[in-house]
Design a protein around this motif. Structure first.
Motif, PDB file in Angstrom:
ATOM      1  N   HIS A 166     -25.287  -0.503 -42.926  1.00 36.29           N
ATOM      2  CA  HIS A 166     -24.126  -1.588 -42.243  1.00 36.29           C
ATOM      3  C   HIS A 166     -23.834  -2.549 -43.252  1.00 36.29           C
ATOM      4  N   GLU A 169     -21.775  -1.584 -46.489  1.00 39.90           N
ATOM      5  CA  GLU A 169     -20.241  -1.216 -45.828  1.00 39.90           C
ATOM      6  C   GLU A 169     -19.798  -2.727 -45.693  1.00 39.90           C
ATOM      7  N   GLU A 170     -20.567  -3.805 -45.482  1.00 38.95           N
ATOM      8  CA  GLU A 170     -19.768  -5.056 -45.798  1.00 38.95           C
ATOM      9  C   GLU A 170     -19.840  -5.528 -47.137  1.00 38.95           C
ATOM     10  N   ILE A 174     -15.463  -2.894 -46.077  1.00 38.59           N
ATOM     11  CA  ILE A 174     -14.994  -1.805 -45.179  1.00 38.59           C
ATOM     12  C   ILE A 174     -15.543  -2.018 -43.715  1.00 38.59           C
ATOM     13  N   ILE A 176     -17.966  -1.988 -40.389  1.00 35.49           N
ATOM     14  CA  ILE A 176     -19.068  -1.791 -40.221  1.00 35.49           C
ATOM     15  C   ILE A 176     -19.274  -0.334 -39.109  1.00 35.49           C
ATOM     16  N   THR A 178     -18.534   2.616 -40.600  1.00 29.28           N
ATOM     17  CA  THR A 178     -17.607   3.659 -41.294  1.00 29.28           C
ATOM     18  C   THR A 178     -18.561   4.952 -41.641  1.00 29.28           C
ATOM     19  N   PHE A 179     -19.849   4.828 -41.929  1.00 23.86           N
ATOM     20  CA  PHE A 179     -20.624   5.876 -42.223  1.00 23.86           C
ATOM     21  C   PHE A 179     -21.424   6.349 -41.177  1.00 23.86           C
ATOM     22  N   ASP A 180     -21.379   5.908 -39.893  1.00 28.64           N
ATOM     23  CA  ASP A 180     -22.222   6.230 -38.909  1.00 28.64           C
ATOM     24  C   ASP A 180     -22.253   7.501 -38.626  1.00 28.64           C
ATOM     25  N   HIS A 189     -15.085   7.029 -38.170  1.00 28.84           N
ATOM     26  CA  HIS A 189     -14.019   6.020 -38.678  1.00 28.84           C
ATOM     27  C   HIS A 189     -12.911   6.764 -39.343  1.00 28.84           C
ATOM     28  N   TYR A 333     -14.346   8.164 -48.079  1.00 33.83           N
ATOM     29  CA  TYR A 333     -14.762   7.012 -47.321  1.00 33.83           C
ATOM     30  C   TYR A 333     -15.092   5.821 -48.506  1.00 33.83           C
ATOM     31  N   ILE A 334     -14.829   5.830 -49.500  1.00 32.76           N
ATOM     32  CA  ILE A 334     -15.446   4.830 -50.628  1.00 32.76           C
ATOM     33  C   ILE A 334     -14.030   4.243 -51.081  1.00 32.76           C
TER      34      ILE A 334
END
Length: 396
Positions: A166, A169-170, A174, A176, A178-180, A189, A333-334
């Motif tokens: 997380h 991600e910050e 992007i 928080i 996003t990758f969960d 997401h 997602y990057i």
């Protein structure tokens, strides 16, 4: 040059958090290694496991043999001294490999023609793929309290790894979470890159990944009067980048040094000495490939203790990703502004970026993982996968 030390307690302080994220960006993009303190894992959870390490490695040889990796198609279990290789050289250590305790799902018949995704595409829920054999149960030692201590430690570091993602991600700016869904936590997401989210796969169908933990013992090397120690150092583990996970969280047990990190100029080795109360964090090959080299998967090594130094123990936790995911899917997602950082710094294409993932055969994370394990433990590969498969994964 010293590796940065990030105080994770700053994540809960709005006045200190911007500086924490600045430090994290520097570690991500410039160095690829860092320490974390105030990480939230209780000393008792750590001590309950580390206190058992001398007893674990002192088990009788016949008990260790019963836990041999040769018993496991998942490459889980015990490896004796110098049984694992890095770059073709024996690593002077012994180890136990454990993982998130997950059921077997593989239902295929084997053979490279059935076991690999030649086009690099994902085939969600196709459990006939050979790489699904990596997922399975641990071999537990007959050591009082070990399974409970290991499980508590695994669960605590797993949670820490998700919290740290997380923060990344910050740092990427992007949302928080996003990758969960990579970790089976939440629904996916939208990709930060418009149109880049795959529309032909339901990403919520990823199985939770299997994280791996090594328990390592580096015994002191014996004196060798014929060796010029000013020129040759015993290889605890040779120079490498981590290919077993997305992030690595390393606990260095005690005060025995050995870990060294290659500097950004690729000329100097930076000691990463044990610091009480810390984890060392670094980034894996898949992370570097997904960011097109912006995030550094940094080369590192371990020098085995010299004569009379005593045993060195360490516990790396390798945060896994879904085996049926591809690097291309992660890359979606990057943000592009992150992925172009290395290219801009290099004035063109970034060099040396996780080259194995540039080959379509290994773009699948499962394919890459199976290749890594077979190359490190050829004997296990031959027993469970056969000569044809081992030849396929070791040919290049």
């Amino acid at each position: 040059m010293d590796l940065p030390i990030l105080d994770l307690s700053a994540a809960n302080d709005p006045t200190r958090k911007p500086e924490l994220l600045r430090q994290l960006r520097r570690a991500l993009f410039d160095i690829g290694f860092l320490y974390i303190i105030n990480h939230g894992i209780s000393p008792s959870t750590i001590d309950q496991l580390t206190d058992l390490l001398p007893s674990l490695f002192a088990l009788p040889d016949e008990d260790k043999a019963k836990l041999s990796k040769l018993n496991s198609p998942h490459f889980l279990g015990y490896s004796g001294y110098a049984e694992e290789t890095t770059l073709g050289k024996q690593d002077l250590r012994e180890q136990f490999d454990f993982a998130t305790e997950l059921p077997v799902v593989y239902n295929g018949s084997g053979g490279p023609e059935n076991g690999h995704l030649a086009n690099g595409s994902s085939n969600r829920q196709d459990f006939s793929q050979l790489y699904w054999r990596l997922r399975g149960l641990n071999q537990w030692p007959n050591l009082a309290g070990f399974k409970e201590a290991f499980t508590a430690y695994h669960d605590a570091v797993q949670e820490l790894s998700y919290r740290f993602v997380h923060l990344i991600e910050e740092a990427f700016e992007i949302p928080i979470g996003t990758f969960d869904h990579f970790f089976g936590s939440h629904q996916p997401h939208d990709s930060p890159i418009e149109g880049n989210r795959p529309d032909n796969n339901d990403l919520s169908t990823f199985l939770p990944p299997q994280h791996r933990i090594k328990l390592l013992r580096y015994p002191p090397s014996p004196p060798n009067p014929d060796t010029d120690r000013s020129q040759t150092q015993p290889q605890g583990v040779g120079p490498h980048k981590d290919s077993s996970g997305w992030l690595t969280f390393l606990l260095q047990v005690g005060n025995n040094p050995g870990l060294e990190v290659l500097s950004p100029n690729n000329r100097d080795w930076i000691p990463a000495r044990p610091i009480p109360g810390t984890f060392v964090v670094n980034f894996g090959n898949a992370f570097e490939a997904a960011t097109e080299g912006a995030v550094r998967a940094t080369t590192h090594r371990v020098i085995a203790p010299g004569p009379g130094r005593g045993d060195r123990y360490s516990i790396p936790f390798f945060q896994g990703l879904p085996l049926d995911m591809t690097v291309e899917e992660v890359r979606g997602y990057i943000p592009e502004r992150v992925r172009r950082l290395r290219r801009e710094a290099a004035g063109g294409e970034a060099e040396g970026v996780a080259a194995s993932f540039l080959d379509a055969r290994w773009s699948s994370l499962g394919e890459s993982q199976l290749r890594k394990w077979i190359r490190s433990h050829r004997d296990v590969g031959l027993k469970w996968y056969g000569e044809e498969v081992v030849g396929y994964y070791t040919a290049s």
